[in-house]
Motif scaffolding. Structure first.
Motif, PDB file in Angstrom:
ATOM      1  N   VAL A  90      23.417  63.852  89.013  1.00 23.37           N
ATOM      2  CA  VAL A  90      24.659  63.553  88.594  1.00 23.37           C
ATOM      3  C   VAL A  90      25.335  63.144  89.941  1.00 23.37           C
ATOM      4  CG1 VAL A  90      26.899  64.112  87.606  1.00 23.37           C
ATOM      5  CG2 VAL A  90      24.730  64.763  86.366  1.00 23.37           C
ATOM      6  N   TYR A  91      25.454  64.320  90.669  1.00 24.97           N
ATOM      7  CA  TYR A  91      25.956  64.043  92.036  1.00 24.97           C
ATOM      8  C   TYR A  91      25.433  64.884  93.128  1.00 24.97           C
ATOM      9  CZ  TYR A  91      28.540  68.705  91.183  1.00 24.97           C
ATOM     10  OH  TYR A  91      28.688  69.776  90.794  1.00 24.97           O
ATOM     11  N   VAL A  92      25.608  64.431  94.400  1.00 27.58           N
ATOM     12  CA  VAL A  92      24.965  65.023  95.641  1.00 27.58           C
ATOM     13  C   VAL A  92      26.168  65.478  96.735  1.00 27.58           C
ATOM     14  CG1 VAL A  92      23.600  64.785  97.476  1.00 27.58           C
ATOM     15  CG2 VAL A  92      22.739  63.719  95.427  1.00 27.58           C
ATOM     16  N   VAL A  93      25.865  66.729  97.011  1.00 24.21           N
ATOM     17  CA  VAL A  93      26.978  67.364  97.928  1.00 24.21           C
ATOM     18  C   VAL A  93      26.206  67.107  99.330  1.00 24.21           C
ATOM     19  CG1 VAL A  93      28.011  69.131  98.948  1.00 24.21           C
ATOM     20  CG2 VAL A  93      27.783  68.915  96.486  1.00 24.21           C
ATOM     21  N   ASP A  94      26.796  66.179 100.297  1.00 23.44           N
ATOM     22  CA  ASP A  94      26.242  66.240 101.695  1.00 23.44           C
ATOM     23  C   ASP A  94      27.169  66.188 102.556  1.00 23.44           C
ATOM     24  OD1 ASP A  94      24.551  65.411 103.656  1.00 23.44           O
ATOM     25  OD2 ASP A  94      24.210  63.284 102.981  1.00 23.44           O
ATOM     26  N   GLU A  95      27.527  67.364 102.999  1.00 19.03           N
ATOM     27  CA  GLU A  95      28.687  67.602 104.288  1.00 19.03           C
ATOM     28  C   GLU A  95      27.941  68.372 105.185  1.00 19.03           C
ATOM     29  OE1 GLU A  95      31.608  69.783 102.123  1.00 19.03           O
ATOM     30  OE2 GLU A  95      31.801  68.347 100.471  1.00 19.03           O
ATOM     31  N   ASP A  97      28.261  71.349 106.530  1.00 25.68           N
ATOM     32  CA  ASP A  97      28.160  72.720 106.248  1.00 25.68           C
ATOM     33  C   ASP A  97      28.261  73.187 104.508  1.00 25.68           C
ATOM     34  OD1 ASP A  97      28.232  73.853 109.058  1.00 25.68           O
ATOM     35  OD2 ASP A  97      30.284  73.404 108.873  1.00 25.68           O
ATOM     36  N   ARG A  98      27.797  71.998 103.687  1.00 28.91           N
ATOM     37  CA  ARG A  98      27.639  72.167 102.430  1.00 28.91           C
ATOM     38  C   ARG A  98      26.640  71.031 101.991  1.00 28.91           C
ATOM     39  NH1 ARG A  98      31.499  71.036  98.526  1.00 28.91           N
ATOM     40  NH2 ARG A  98      30.599  72.641  97.234  1.00 28.91           N
ATOM     41  N   ARG A  99      25.521  71.458 101.143  1.00 31.20           N
ATOM     42  CA  ARG A  99      24.609  70.478 100.786  1.00 31.20           C
ATOM     43  C   ARG A  99      24.201  71.082  99.408  1.00 31.20           C
ATOM     44  NH1 ARG A  99      21.601  68.110 105.195  1.00 31.20           N
ATOM     45  NH2 ARG A  99      20.659  66.922 103.727  1.00 31.20           N
ATOM     46  N   GLY A 100      24.042  69.967  98.498  1.00 27.02           N
ATOM     47  CA  GLY A 100      23.503  70.400  97.248  1.00 27.02           C
ATOM     48  C   GLY A 100      23.570  69.225  96.323  1.00 27.02           C
ATOM     49  N   PHE A 101      23.197  69.652  94.794  1.00 30.12           N
ATOM     50  CA  PHE A 101      23.439  68.605  93.921  1.00 30.12           C
ATOM     51  C   PHE A 101      23.515  69.207  92.521  1.00 30.12           C
ATOM     52  CE2 PHE A 101      19.048  69.919  94.243  1.00 30.12           C
ATOM     53  CZ  PHE A 101      18.581  69.939  92.666  1.00 30.12           C
ATOM     54  N   ALA A 102      23.776  68.361  91.522  1.00 31.38           N
ATOM     55  CA  ALA A 102      23.996  68.762  90.166  1.00 31.38           C
ATOM     56  C   ALA A 102      23.206  67.860  89.358  1.00 31.38           C
ATOM     57  CB  ALA A 102      25.335  68.750  89.739  1.00 31.38           C
ATOM     58  N   ALA A 116      24.397  73.057  88.853  1.00 32.44           N
ATOM     59  CA  ALA A 116      24.634  72.493  90.292  1.00 32.44           C
ATOM     60  C   ALA A 116      24.105  73.697  91.219  1.00 32.44           C
ATOM     61  CB  ALA A 116      26.290  72.396  90.497  1.00 32.44           C
ATOM     62  N   PHE A 117      23.650  73.202  92.299  1.00 36.30           N
ATOM     63  CA  PHE A 117      23.095  73.936  93.476  1.00 36.30           C
ATOM     64  C   PHE A 117      23.520  73.749  94.586  1.00 36.30           C
ATOM     65  CE2 PHE A 117      20.118  72.411  89.963  1.00 36.30           C
ATOM     66  CZ  PHE A 117      19.839  73.886  89.371  1.00 36.30           C
ATOM     67  N   VAL A 118      24.359  74.641  95.333  1.00 35.39           N
ATOM     68  CA  VAL A 118      24.930  74.293  96.501  1.00 35.39           C
ATOM     69  C   VAL A 118      24.694  75.480  97.618  1.00 35.39           C
ATOM     70  CG1 VAL A 118      27.261  73.967  97.684  1.00 35.39           C
ATOM     71  CG2 VAL A 118      26.705  73.015  95.368  1.00 35.39           C
ATOM     72  N   VAL A 119      24.442  74.857  98.728  1.00 32.50           N
ATOM     73  CA  VAL A 119      24.283  75.838 100.075  1.00 32.50           C
ATOM     74  C   VAL A 119      25.416  75.646 100.616  1.00 32.50           C
ATOM     75  CG1 VAL A 119      22.877  76.385 101.883  1.00 32.50           C
ATOM     76  CG2 VAL A 119      21.702  75.901  99.802  1.00 32.50           C
ATOM     77  N   GLU A 120      25.997  76.668 101.260  1.00 34.02           N
ATOM     78  CA  GLU A 120      27.196  76.624 102.107  1.00 34.02           C
ATOM     79  C   GLU A 120      27.135  77.565 103.378  1.00 34.02           C
ATOM     80  OE1 GLU A 120      31.859  78.029 101.577  1.00 34.02           O
ATOM     81  OE2 GLU A 120      30.192  79.000 100.040  1.00 34.02           O
ATOM     82  N   THR A 132      25.788  77.046  89.545  1.00 35.23           N
ATOM     83  CA  THR A 132      26.987  76.866  88.574  1.00 35.23           C
ATOM     84  C   THR A 132      26.306  76.138  87.362  1.00 35.23           C
ATOM     85  OG1 THR A 132      28.491  76.854  89.978  1.00 35.23           O
ATOM     86  CG2 THR A 132      29.174  76.012  87.733  1.00 35.23           C
ATOM     87  N   ALA A 133      26.455  76.663  86.221  1.00 30.74           N
ATOM     88  CA  ALA A 133      25.840  76.020  84.722  1.00 30.74           C
ATOM     89  C   ALA A 133      26.877  76.004  83.836  1.00 30.74           C
ATOM     90  CB  ALA A 133      24.623  76.833  84.253  1.00 30.74           C
ATOM     91  N   VAL A 134      27.025  74.874  83.292  1.00 30.14           N
ATOM     92  CA  VAL A 134      27.830  74.518  81.969  1.00 30.14           C
ATOM     93  C   VAL A 134      26.735  74.105  80.852  1.00 30.14           C
ATOM     94  CG1 VAL A 134      29.485  73.247  81.166  1.00 30.14           C
ATOM     95  CG2 VAL A 134      29.818  73.790  83.406  1.00 30.14           C
ATOM     96  N   SER A 135      26.550  74.923  79.803  1.00 32.62           N
ATOM     97  CA  SER A 135      25.731  74.685  79.029  1.00 32.62           C
ATOM     98  C   SER A 135      25.632  75.159  77.609  1.00 32.62           C
ATOM     99  CB  SER A 135      24.065  75.240  79.673  1.00 32.62           C
ATOM    100  OG  SER A 135      24.317  76.821  79.692  1.00 32.62           O
ATOM    101  N   ARG A 136      24.987  74.794  76.806  1.00 29.09           N
ATOM    102  CA  ARG A 136      24.961  75.338  75.348  1.00 29.09           C
ATOM    103  C   ARG A 136      23.422  75.058  74.702  1.00 29.09           C
ATOM    104  NH1 ARG A 136      29.033  71.420  72.092  1.00 29.09           N
ATOM    105  NH2 ARG A 136      27.487  69.651  72.234  1.00 29.09           N
ATOM    106  N   PRO A 137      23.015  75.738  73.842  1.00 29.88           N
ATOM    107  CA  PRO A 137      21.699  74.971  73.236  1.00 29.88           C
ATOM    108  C   PRO A 137      21.789  73.727  72.763  1.00 29.88           C
ATOM    109  CG  PRO A 137      22.256  77.481  72.340  1.00 29.88           C
ATOM    110  CD  PRO A 137      23.700  76.862  73.078  1.00 29.88           C
TER     111      PRO A 137
END
Length: 167
Positions: A90-95, A97-102, A116-120, A132-137
């Motif tokens: 859905v999105y990528v974090v590319d800074e 000191d912060r990298r990740g994606f969801a 979402a998976f982010v390394v800081e 971070t997760a937002v979910s339901r069955p």
């Protein structure tokens, strides 16, 4: 490119804030280490899908690094059968000191939602992983198992963080 599969949830980007009604929010953070080596190790685990492999998912070895719009098939760690659970980045974090994606779940996935998976890397050099997760069955059989899904999700999040730390 073929037509993309539709998401199986309406709130794409939900891991950036706010939990939609009817969804469960989960977050887990762990210190992964300190310094450039710890940061690079965690970023490599993000970029080559080692988090998912460490958690038991099969991911095709030719799957490229996460980028917005990339669809990835995650085969769950359930016996020898391969039945794909598809997700789209859905999105990528590319800074610096912060990298990740969801990624979000697509039609047919047993869960409905986003992770979402982010390394800081903090100013003092400490490196943290955040899941971070937002979910339901999302399917009838996961609705039957709904009472244990939060425990299974927490366990998987721990496996993801272990992989980010080089585990």
């Amino acid at each position: 490119m073929n037509a993309q599969r539709p998401f199986n949830y309406p709130h794409v980007g939900a891991t950036r804030g706010g939990t939609p009604a009817g969804f469960r929010h989960a977050h887990l953070t762990s210190r992964l280490g300190s310094g450039d080596v710890a940061f690079r190790t965690a970023v490599r685990a993000l970029e080559n899908w080692n988090m998912q492999r460490h958690a038991g998912f099969r991911v095709d070895s030719h799957t490229p690094a996460p980028r917005a719009g990339l669809e990835v098939r995650l085969d769950p760690p359930i016996g020898p059968a391969r039945w794909g659970s598809w997700c789209r980045v859905v999105y990528v974090v590319d800074e610096p000191d912060r990298r990740g994606f969801a990624y979000g779940t697509l039609e047919g996935h047993p869960i409905s939602g986003e992770e979402a998976f982010v390394v800081e890397r903090r100013p003092d050099g400490a490196v943290f992983g955040h899941i971070t997760a937002v979910s339901r069955p999302g399917r009838w059989f996961t609705r039957l198992g709904a009472p244990v899904l939060p425990l299974a999700q927490r366990w998987m999040m721990g496996r993801y963080l272990d992989a980010l730390a080089g585990g």
